[in-house]
Enzyme design. Structure first.
Site, PDB file in Angstrom:
ATOM      1  N   SER A  56      -3.601   0.679  10.817  1.00 44.33           N
ATOM      2  CA  SER A  56      -5.060   0.887  10.170  1.00 44.33           C
ATOM      3  C   SER A  56      -6.024   1.787  10.933  1.00 44.33           C
ATOM      4  CB  SER A  56      -5.734  -0.454   9.793  1.00 44.33           C
ATOM      5  OG  SER A  56      -4.604  -1.479   9.660  1.00 44.33           O
ATOM      6  N   HIS A  74      -6.268   8.848  18.157  1.00 46.84           N
ATOM      7  CA  HIS A  74      -5.777   9.269  16.908  1.00 46.84           C
ATOM      8  C   HIS A  74      -6.966   9.685  16.053  1.00 46.84           C
ATOM      9  CE1 HIS A  74      -3.349   9.567  13.294  1.00 46.84           C
ATOM     10  NE2 HIS A  74      -3.979   9.055  12.595  1.00 46.84           N
ATOM     11  N   GLY A 131       0.845  -1.180  -0.153  1.00 44.07           N
ATOM     12  CA  GLY A 131       0.112   0.067  -0.020  1.00 44.07           C
ATOM     13  C   GLY A 131       0.752   1.220   0.067  1.00 44.07           C
ATOM     14  N   GLY A 132       0.229   2.457   0.100  1.00 46.42           N
ATOM     15  CA  GLY A 132       0.863   3.508   0.227  1.00 46.42           C
ATOM     16  C   GLY A 132       1.654   3.809   1.416  1.00 46.42           C
ATOM     17  N   ILE A 133       1.447   3.379   2.425  1.00 40.94           N
ATOM     18  CA  ILE A 133       2.376   3.315   3.586  1.00 40.94           C
ATOM     19  C   ILE A 133       3.323   2.179   3.445  1.00 40.94           C
ATOM     20  CG2 ILE A 133       2.140   3.218   6.034  1.00 40.94           C
ATOM     21  CD1 ILE A 133      -0.763   4.288   6.068  1.00 40.94           C
ATOM     22  N   GLY A 134       2.684   0.926   3.082  1.00 42.15           N
ATOM     23  CA  GLY A 134       3.393  -0.394   3.164  1.00 42.15           C
ATOM     24  C   GLY A 134       4.690  -0.229   2.643  1.00 42.15           C
ATOM     25  N   ASP A 191       0.947  11.907  14.726  1.00 43.73           N
ATOM     26  CA  ASP A 191       0.596  13.171  15.628  1.00 43.73           C
ATOM     27  C   ASP A 191       1.593  13.705  16.368  1.00 43.73           C
ATOM     28  OD1 ASP A 191      -1.989  12.713  14.737  1.00 43.73           O
ATOM     29  OD2 ASP A 191      -2.108  11.019  16.496  1.00 43.73           O
ATOM     30  N   ARG A 202     -12.191   9.400   9.857  1.00 47.18           N
ATOM     31  CA  ARG A 202     -11.536   8.278   9.941  1.00 47.18           C
ATOM     32  C   ARG A 202     -12.604   7.109  10.468  1.00 47.18           C
ATOM     33  NH1 ARG A 202      -8.280  11.756  12.261  1.00 47.18           N
ATOM     34  NH2 ARG A 202      -6.092  12.011  11.220  1.00 47.18           N
TER      35      ARG A 202
HETATM   36  P1  NAD Z   1      -3.607   1.989   0.839  1.00 49.84           P
HETATM   37  O1  NAD Z   1      -5.032   1.609   0.074  1.00 49.84           O
HETATM   38  O2  NAD Z   1      -2.520   2.669  -0.387  1.00 49.84           O
HETATM   39  O3  NAD Z   1      -2.855   0.634   0.970  1.00 49.84           O
HETATM   40  C1  NAD Z   1      -3.573  -0.496   1.935  1.00 49.84           C
HETATM   41  C2  NAD Z   1      -2.989  -1.823   1.524  1.00 49.84           C
HETATM   42  O4  NAD Z   1      -3.668  -2.676   2.391  1.00 49.84           O
HETATM   43  C3  NAD Z   1      -3.275  -2.198   0.038  1.00 49.84           C
HETATM   44  O5  NAD Z   1      -1.978  -2.688  -0.544  1.00 49.84           O
HETATM   45  C4  NAD Z   1      -4.199  -3.448   0.106  1.00 49.84           C
HETATM   46  O6  NAD Z   1      -3.982  -4.424  -0.898  1.00 49.84           O
HETATM   47  C5  NAD Z   1      -4.053  -3.850   1.578  1.00 49.84           C
HETATM   48  N1  NAD Z   1      -5.031  -4.688   2.139  1.00 49.84           N
HETATM   49  C6  NAD Z   1      -6.339  -4.448   2.228  1.00 49.84           C
HETATM   50  N2  NAD Z   1      -6.812  -5.525   2.749  1.00 49.84           N
HETATM   51  C7  NAD Z   1      -5.812  -6.301   3.113  1.00 49.84           C
HETATM   52  C8  NAD Z   1      -6.032  -7.650   3.906  1.00 49.84           C
HETATM   53  N3  NAD Z   1      -7.107  -8.231   4.533  1.00 49.84           N
HETATM   54  N4  NAD Z   1      -4.738  -8.288   4.082  1.00 49.84           N
HETATM   55  C9  NAD Z   1      -3.629  -7.616   3.614  1.00 49.84           C
HETATM   56  N5  NAD Z   1      -3.448  -6.376   2.864  1.00 49.84           N
HETATM   57  C10 NAD Z   1      -4.547  -5.938   2.811  1.00 49.84           C
HETATM   58  O7  NAD Z   1      -3.722   2.541   2.118  1.00 49.84           O
HETATM   59  P2  NAD Z   1      -2.708   3.364   2.681  1.00 49.84           P
HETATM   60  O8  NAD Z   1      -2.620   4.922   2.414  1.00 49.84           O
HETATM   61  O9  NAD Z   1      -1.611   2.563   2.823  1.00 49.84           O
HETATM   62  O10 NAD Z   1      -3.474   3.496   4.424  1.00 49.84           O
HETATM   63  C11 NAD Z   1      -3.552   2.301   5.032  1.00 49.84           C
HETATM   64  C12 NAD Z   1      -4.434   2.532   6.451  1.00 49.84           C
HETATM   65  O11 NAD Z   1      -3.714   3.268   7.084  1.00 49.84           O
HETATM   66  C13 NAD Z   1      -5.850   3.290   6.042  1.00 49.84           C
HETATM   67  O12 NAD Z   1      -6.771   2.412   6.987  1.00 49.84           O
HETATM   68  C14 NAD Z   1      -5.340   4.699   6.567  1.00 49.84           C
HETATM   69  O13 NAD Z   1      -6.484   5.390   7.225  1.00 49.84           O
HETATM   70  C15 NAD Z   1      -4.470   4.200   7.799  1.00 49.84           C
HETATM   71  N6  NAD Z   1      -3.534   5.259   8.307  1.00 49.84           N
HETATM   72  C16 NAD Z   1      -3.319   5.454   9.572  1.00 49.84           C
HETATM   73  C17 NAD Z   1      -2.240   6.442   9.785  1.00 49.84           C
HETATM   74  C18 NAD Z   1      -2.223   6.550  11.399  1.00 49.84           C
HETATM   75  O14 NAD Z   1      -1.509   7.746  12.026  1.00 49.84           O
HETATM   76  N7  NAD Z   1      -2.288   5.616  12.180  1.00 49.84           N
HETATM   77  C19 NAD Z   1      -1.892   7.547   9.091  1.00 49.84           C
HETATM   78  C20 NAD Z   1      -2.272   7.308   7.875  1.00 49.84           C
HETATM   79  C21 NAD Z   1      -2.915   6.389   7.318  1.00 49.84           C
HETATM   80  C1  LMR Z   2      -3.630  10.693   9.627  1.00 50.04           C
HETATM   81  O1  LMR Z   2      -3.578  11.233  10.503  1.00 50.04           O
HETATM   82  O2  LMR Z   2      -2.954  11.182   8.614  1.00 50.04           O
HETATM   83  C2  LMR Z   2      -4.098   9.437   9.146  1.00 50.04           C
HETATM   84  O3  LMR Z   2      -5.003   8.961  10.213  1.00 50.04           O
HETATM   85  C3  LMR Z   2      -4.918   9.297   7.845  1.00 50.04           C
HETATM   86  C4  LMR Z   2      -6.170  10.070   7.823  1.00 50.04           C
HETATM   87  O4  LMR Z   2      -7.123   9.578   7.650  1.00 50.04           O
HETATM   88  O5  LMR Z   2      -6.150  11.254   7.985  1.00 50.04           O
END
Ligand code: NAD
Ligand code: LMR
Length: 331
Positions: A132, A191, A26-29, A164, A101
């Site tokens: 997540s 969060h 994913g975008g984070i991964g 944060d 969220r």
């Molecule tokens: P994204 O869509 O770019 O990537 C998500 C990845 O998860 C994809 O590659 C998808 O294939 C994979 N995925 C989905 N279901 C799955 C499963 N069952 N098993 C394995 N992989 C699976 O999203 P992203 O931008 O990487 O964001 C991911 C999550 O992180 C979101 O829920 C987002 O809100 C959260 N996030 C949290 C924070 C924080 O501060 N905690 C910050 C940013 C984003």
């Molecule tokens: C953030 O704080 O950037 C993440 O939790 C993603 C979001 O949905 O804002």
């Protein structure tokens, strides 16, 4: 003549660890996997996703650090997790403009629940770091799954709130004209929105004019929205989050390795407000070989911060209950 010495990496020595990333394509991964490859404590990096993880692994594996990297497709989840010391979970959908969220709950709750089951079965002793969203609810979901399987260790479950903390450092430095690297701001609560409470009274920014202070707090609380709006439908923070996730996972590894004074705010099973029915709360936590070593109190608060904490608690209690109820109704 060169002699080639073959080394194998196992997670048996004190500074050799297996880390699994669930959602690695994913975008984070993807950037998180790269940053973890650069962490010398990580000797075995397991990258798992519903799709694409072998490609990410092949790419990241060319970075010349002392670790093996392997990508796994869905049928390989057991192998990806087996022996993991740390599991980082950024799997799930991100926000689009106009969403909170909490609007992600319906999709992400079941993703996180199912991954928690896999972790419970294959890596019951791992430290688990949840990225997540909505973190305030997904962490309780994981806790409930682990409880139902008899593997819950409250010292090893973390909601990652580090972004944060990064934002707070950055945004105060923009006001102070300082180097953000030197700005330490404790952020507590949870969060999302009003659950994010930066403790400015404990920093050099305790005497800001009320309107400047309120704007600053609002920017820290809603910094995620800035990125969601700027990306305009293409997701939420990924690169800054990867940095935050790598920093937090790195701190967990430093704690496991027995390093001293490893302290990060994180959303954990906390005694701070349990008497008010709030099972999870983010505050400074000292990390150690067993995971959580010490949960710190909030310290002295201004009366304004007391009010913010009260608002945060009112939201948190609902967010946490939502996660707990979800698992009860959808085991
Ligand atoms: P994204 O869509 O770019 O990537 C998500 C990845 O998860 C994809 O590659 C998808 O294939 C994979 N995925 C989905 N279901 C799955 C499963 N069952 N098993 C394995 N992989 C699976 O999203 P992203 O931008 O990487 O964001 C991911 C999550 O992180 C979101 O829920 C987002 O809100 C959260 N996030 C949290 C924070 C924080 O501060 N905690 C910050 C940013 C984003
Ligand atoms: C953030 O704080 O950037 C993440 O939790 C993603 C979001 O949905 O804002």
């Amino acid at each position: 003549m060169f002699s080639v010495v073959k080394r194998s990496f196992s997670s048996s020595s004190a500074s050799a660890y297996k880390v699994a990333v669930l959602g690695a394509n994913g975008g984070i991964g993807q950037p998180l996997s790269l940053l973890l490859k650069l962490n010398h404590k990580v000797t075995d990096l397991a990258l798992y996703d519903l799709r694409g993880a072998p490609g990410v692994a092949a790419d990241v594996s060319h970075v010349p650090t002392n670790s093996t990297v392997k990508g796994y497709e869905p049928e390989g989840i057991s192998e990806a997790l087996t022996g993991a010391d740390v599991v980082v979970i950024p799997a799930g959908v991100p926000r689009k403009p106009g969403m909170t969220r909490d609007d992600l709950f319906n999709t992400n709750a079941s993703i996180v629940r199912d991954l928690a089951k896999a972790v419970s079965e294959n890596a019951p002793d791992a430290a688990v770091c949840i990225i997540s969203n909505p973190v305030n609810s997904t962490v309780p979901i994981v806790a409930e799954v682990f409880k139902s399987k008899g593997t819950y260790n409250p010292k090893k479950l973390f909601g990652v709130t580090t972004l944060d903390v990064l934002r707070a450092s950055r945004f105060v430095s923009e006001i102070g004209g300082t180097n953000p690297v030197n700005e330490k701001v404790t952020v507590v609560g949870g969060h999302s929105g009003n659950t994010i409470v930066p403790l400015l009274s404990q920093t050099n920014y305790k005497s800001l004019d009320t309107d400047v202070r309120d704007k600053l707090i609002n920017r820290i609380q809603f910094g995620g929205d800035e990125v969601v709006q700027a990306k305009n439908g293409a997701g939420s923070a990924t690169l800054s989050m990867a940095q935050a996730g790598a920093r937090f996972a790195g701190a967990v590894l430093n704690g496991l390795a027995g390093e001293k004074d490893v302290v990060e705010p994180t959303f954990v099973d906390s005694p701070l407000f349990k008497d008010e029915g709030i099972e999870f709360f983010s505050s400074k936590v000292t990390l150690g070989p067993e995971g959580v070593k010490q949960i710190h109190g909030l310290g002295e608060l201004s009366s304004h911060e007391e009010e913010l904490i009260k608002e945060a608690k009112d939201t948190l209690i609902k967010n946490i209950k939502k996660g707990v109820d979800f698992v009860a109704q959808n085991p």
